[in-house]
Design an enzyme around this catalytic site. Sequence first.
Site, mmCIF file in Angstrom:
data_model
loop_
_atom_site.group_PDB
_atom_site.id
_atom_site.type_symbol
_atom_site.label_atom_id
_atom_site.label_comp_id
_atom_site.label_asym_id
_atom_site.label_seq_id
_atom_site.Cartn_x
_atom_site.Cartn_y
_atom_site.Cartn_z
ATOM 1 N N ASP A 94 -23.929 35.060 16.334
ATOM 2 C CA ASP A 94 -23.387 33.466 16.319
ATOM 3 C C ASP A 94 -22.357 33.965 15.351
ATOM 4 O O ASP A 94 -21.511 32.280 15.475
ATOM 5 C CB ASP A 94 -24.896 32.904 16.187
ATOM 6 C CG ASP A 94 -24.344 32.721 13.949
ATOM 7 O OD1 ASP A 94 -24.058 34.023 14.047
ATOM 8 O OD2 ASP A 94 -24.715 32.041 13.619
ATOM 9 N N ASP A 189 -26.878 24.634 24.558
ATOM 10 C CA ASP A 189 -26.189 23.567 24.692
ATOM 11 C C ASP A 189 -24.575 23.509 25.679
ATOM 12 O O ASP A 189 -23.762 21.767 24.764
ATOM 13 C CB ASP A 189 -25.574 22.165 22.916
ATOM 14 C CG ASP A 189 -27.182 21.980 22.216
ATOM 15 O OD1 ASP A 189 -28.560 23.009 23.360
ATOM 16 O OD2 ASP A 189 -26.705 22.396 21.225
ATOM 17 N N HIS A 237 -33.490 20.545 28.104
ATOM 18 C CA HIS A 237 -34.591 20.494 27.088
ATOM 19 C C HIS A 237 -35.500 18.919 28.058
ATOM 20 O O HIS A 237 -33.863 18.559 28.275
ATOM 21 C CB HIS A 237 -35.382 19.941 25.446
ATOM 22 C CG HIS A 237 -34.625 19.512 25.031
ATOM 23 N ND1 HIS A 237 -34.980 17.818 24.801
ATOM 24 C CD2 HIS A 237 -33.508 19.310 24.220
ATOM 25 C CE1 HIS A 237 -33.924 17.507 23.838
ATOM 26 N NE2 HIS A 237 -33.449 18.282 24.159
ATOM 27 N N ASN A 277 -35.189 23.240 20.172
ATOM 28 C CA ASN A 277 -36.155 21.850 19.829
ATOM 29 C C ASN A 277 -37.407 22.258 19.686
ATOM 30 O O ASN A 277 -37.778 22.653 19.121
ATOM 31 C CB ASN A 277 -35.673 21.148 21.108
ATOM 32 C CG ASN A 277 -34.756 20.001 21.010
ATOM 33 O OD1 ASN A 277 -35.889 19.059 21.407
ATOM 34 N ND2 ASN A 277 -33.974 19.643 20.857
ATOM 35 N N LYS A 407 -35.429 29.904 18.409
ATOM 36 C CA LYS A 407 -34.749 29.938 17.056
ATOM 37 C C LYS A 407 -35.892 30.620 16.001
ATOM 38 O O LYS A 407 -37.090 29.670 16.421
ATOM 39 C CB LYS A 407 -34.477 28.436 17.208
ATOM 40 C CG LYS A 407 -34.512 27.390 15.662
ATOM 41 C CD LYS A 407 -32.923 27.620 15.036
ATOM 42 C CE LYS A 407 -32.967 26.700 14.003
ATOM 43 N NZ LYS A 407 -31.811 26.893 14.002
ATOM 44 N N ASP A 413 -31.308 23.864 10.976
ATOM 45 C CA ASP A 413 -30.678 23.712 11.661
ATOM 46 C C ASP A 413 -29.169 22.308 11.664
ATOM 47 O O ASP A 413 -28.792 22.396 12.414
ATOM 48 C CB ASP A 413 -31.468 21.942 12.980
ATOM 49 C CG ASP A 413 -32.718 22.563 13.359
ATOM 50 O OD1 ASP A 413 -32.869 23.610 13.847
ATOM 51 O OD2 ASP A 413 -33.896 22.063 13.217
#
Length: 482
Positions: A94, A189, A237, A277, A407, A413
């Site tokens: 990340d 995303d 999603h 999600n 995740k 989150d």
Amino acid sequence: MPSNSLPEQGRRPAWRRVVPGFLALAMTAAAPMVAPASSEAAPAHVDNPFAGATSYVNPDYAENVQSSIDQTQDADLQAKMQQVKSYPTAVWLDRIAAIEGGEDNGGRLSLREHLDEALAQQGSGPITASFVIYDLPGRDCSALASNGELPLTQQGLQRYKNDYIDAITDVMDDPKYNDIRITTVIEPDGLPNLVTNLDDPECAEAKSSGIQVDAVQYALNQLHDISNVYTYMDFAHSGWLGWNNNLTQTVQLYTDVVQETDAGFQSVDGFATNTSNYTPTEEPFLTDPNARVGGNQVRSGDFYKWNPNFDESDFAASLHDQLVSNGWPSSVGTIIDTGRNGWGGSERPTQESSSTDLNTYIEESKVDRRAHRGLWCNSSGAGIGVPPQAAPSGHPNANIDAFVWTKPPGESDGSSEEIPNDEGKSPDPMCDPDYVAPEAGNNPTGALPNSPLAGHWFHEQFKMLVQNAHPEISAASREGTN
Ligand code: BGC
């Protein structure tokens, strides 16, 4: 799995970079046929990397889980947490510092150490190791919690290419790791924001500058070039892209983006849905979006707002269908993040409602306990879902390569508080339990209170996820998983 019927155009074997000019030599009639050393031979690129493979279990994740075990008194809960420790989760690259790991990245393993550890864990068969490519310039343009380190500028793009993607592929391309099936999830995303969130000025800029598309194409070109690396593009999603117009427009964008990569459709092994999600894989009591209750179609209810894709299984099938209509090979697979979409516990409905009022009927029937499908931050009531599993059956037309835990359950989150950090992350009202979100139908967020920064360990959330797991976690649930 249907096999890949298209020729593998554009794929360069990994050893070609190790022995430059080898192909050119081998193709001239006069040149002797020199085979590459077997340890450097390009491994076969299979249709579904998860099938028949074990999966890498991240010791950094196990350490986090252990910290929760140490804070837990209840022996039953401790035993369940112990079980979770043995499941494979993805490693998120990340930020640039995550590649080298160590002190600059919270003491975590480097990419190389993860791959060495995967080799150490490998038995006699194949093993997968999963990584998330997540450092897009201008990352998380429609939210704040996971804003990243790279700005949406040409300089940010250059750093993404040189310091991030090249640094990753340099390691992954080491012939030492040839036998690991390295699976990647590309930029959660990222591209979906460029379709549906253009009213946000940052996303509009991300789109019009072309920077994020350029970055994703570069990532695909470099990663696909290594034959034991598998690419899954994030596809949000069902609660985001499930409406027909969102689905078709997003598939069109991906088609355009991917057709311009070096290897076209062959650059992509599949799509990843539900990453981070909470959308269920199945809504067991809401199986027909066109069924009528009180005279109205179920899909017209407040929770679905005419979106016909109620769950990820249906969404994966709709996505596959749309991809094939756009010319994609039918072998294109899907992976679904089931780490936090279980929705078990005492609040889980056990049967279809008998109410004749549509919204009451949906509320009493759906297992997704959120007030709105746009709520994404540390959702209260959620539980761990089905354990990682290759090629799950019972999902017709969806071509699911695997259920995965992308995740890692227990990692936050995001936070609603200002927490100083060098990761680019900002406070996000969507993580504030007291915030009533206009972007989610004026519902309270349902976020757990006192959450740490995105990606940081959140014991209270982990405890809840384990308690509300569906199926319940027990030693037996490990059976039949990959
Ligand atoms: C965070 C990342 C983190 C990932 C997995 C994202 O929301 O921004 O930093 O690695 O979640 O927990």
